[in-house]
Design a protein around this motif. Structure first.
Motif, PDB file in Angstrom:
ATOM      1  N   GLY A  15     -19.245 -43.152 -19.666  1.00 24.48           N
ATOM      2  CA  GLY A  15     -19.957 -42.117 -18.927  1.00 24.48           C
ATOM      3  C   GLY A  15     -20.444 -41.004 -19.833  1.00 24.48           C
ATOM      4  N   ALA A  16     -19.611 -40.606 -20.769  1.00 18.47           N
ATOM      5  CA  ALA A  16     -20.005 -39.564 -21.725  1.00 18.47           C
ATOM      6  C   ALA A  16     -21.153 -40.048 -22.604  1.00 18.47           C
ATOM      7  CB  ALA A  16     -18.813 -39.154 -22.581  1.00 18.47           C
ATOM      8  N   ALA A  17     -21.075 -41.284 -23.050  1.00 25.35           N
ATOM      9  CA  ALA A  17     -22.150 -41.834 -23.886  1.00 25.35           C
ATOM     10  C   ALA A  17     -23.453 -41.951 -23.104  1.00 25.35           C
ATOM     11  CB  ALA A  17     -21.736 -43.201 -24.427  1.00 25.35           C
ATOM     12  N   GLY A  18     -23.362 -42.357 -21.852  1.00 30.75           N
ATOM     13  CA  GLY A  18     -24.563 -42.466 -21.031  1.00 30.75           C
ATOM     14  C   GLY A  18     -25.237 -41.126 -20.815  1.00 30.75           C
ATOM     15  N   ALA A  19     -24.465 -40.091 -20.558  1.00 29.20           N
ATOM     16  CA  ALA A  19     -25.040 -38.757 -20.376  1.00 29.20           C
ATOM     17  C   ALA A  19     -25.623 -38.237 -21.688  1.00 29.20           C
ATOM     18  CB  ALA A  19     -23.988 -37.802 -19.843  1.00 29.20           C
ATOM     19  N   ARG A  20     -24.941 -38.499 -22.776  1.00 28.72           N
ATOM     20  CA  ARG A  20     -25.410 -38.013 -24.070  1.00 28.72           C
ATOM     21  C   ARG A  20     -26.694 -38.714 -24.496  1.00 28.72           C
ATOM     22  NH1 ARG A  20     -26.266 -33.916 -25.799  1.00 28.72           N
ATOM     23  NH2 ARG A  20     -26.828 -33.893 -27.943  1.00 28.72           N
ATOM     24  N   ILE A  21     -26.823 -39.988 -24.198  1.00 31.84           N
ATOM     25  CA  ILE A  21     -28.041 -40.729 -24.534  1.00 31.84           C
ATOM     26  C   ILE A  21     -29.242 -40.146 -23.792  1.00 31.84           C
ATOM     27  CG2 ILE A  21     -29.182 -42.960 -24.190  1.00 31.84           C
ATOM     28  CD1 ILE A  21     -26.510 -44.249 -24.947  1.00 31.84           C
ATOM     29  N   GLN A  22     -29.026 -39.679 -22.573  1.00 32.92           N
ATOM     30  CA  GLN A  22     -30.109 -39.089 -21.796  1.00 32.92           C
ATOM     31  C   GLN A  22     -30.374 -37.629 -22.162  1.00 32.92           C
ATOM     32  OE1 GLN A  22     -32.301 -40.363 -19.670  1.00 32.92           O
ATOM     33  NE2 GLN A  22     -31.466 -42.365 -20.147  1.00 32.92           N
ATOM     34  N   GLY A  23     -29.597 -37.067 -23.064  1.00 32.63           N
ATOM     35  CA  GLY A  23     -29.836 -35.709 -23.535  1.00 32.63           C
ATOM     36  C   GLY A  23     -29.094 -34.632 -22.767  1.00 32.63           C
TER      37      GLY A  23
END
Length: 98
Positions: A15-23
């Motif tokens: 979840g953290a990686a997904g949010a970070r990928i989207q900026g």
């Protein structure tokens, strides 16, 4: 019990990686994914839910509700859900190999 904790950790990291990928902030994605996975675990234990589709629906609704409260847009929430599912699946696959 350790397996459940490792899968939840994988879901949070995804979840953290997904949010970070989207900026967006990684902590928001992690909190949203953790809330969704804890909600699924609690409701599954309380109501003896064994249906996978119902568990997925509970996770997506929980992520949507808390993600909306944390001001995450839909594109970030979709990446949080996908990242959480993929990292959770990787943790399950790696756990079975050991």
């Amino acid at each position: 019990m350790e397996g459940l904790l490792f899968v939840m950790l994988g879901v949070v990291v995804g979840g953290a990686a997904g949010a970070r990928i989207q900026g967006f902030d990684a902590w928001r994605g992690a909190v949203v994914a953790l809330f969704g996975s804890v909600l699924v675990a609690v409701l599954s234990l309380l109501f003896a839910i064994e249906n996978l589709l119902l568990n997925i629906l509970i996770f997506v609704v929980g992520v949507g509700v808390l993600g909306g409260a944390l001001k995450l847009p839909g594109r970030a929430l979709s990446s949080v859900v996908l990242g959480a599912a993929l990292f959770g699946a990787v943790v399950v696959a790696l756990g079975d190999s050991f």
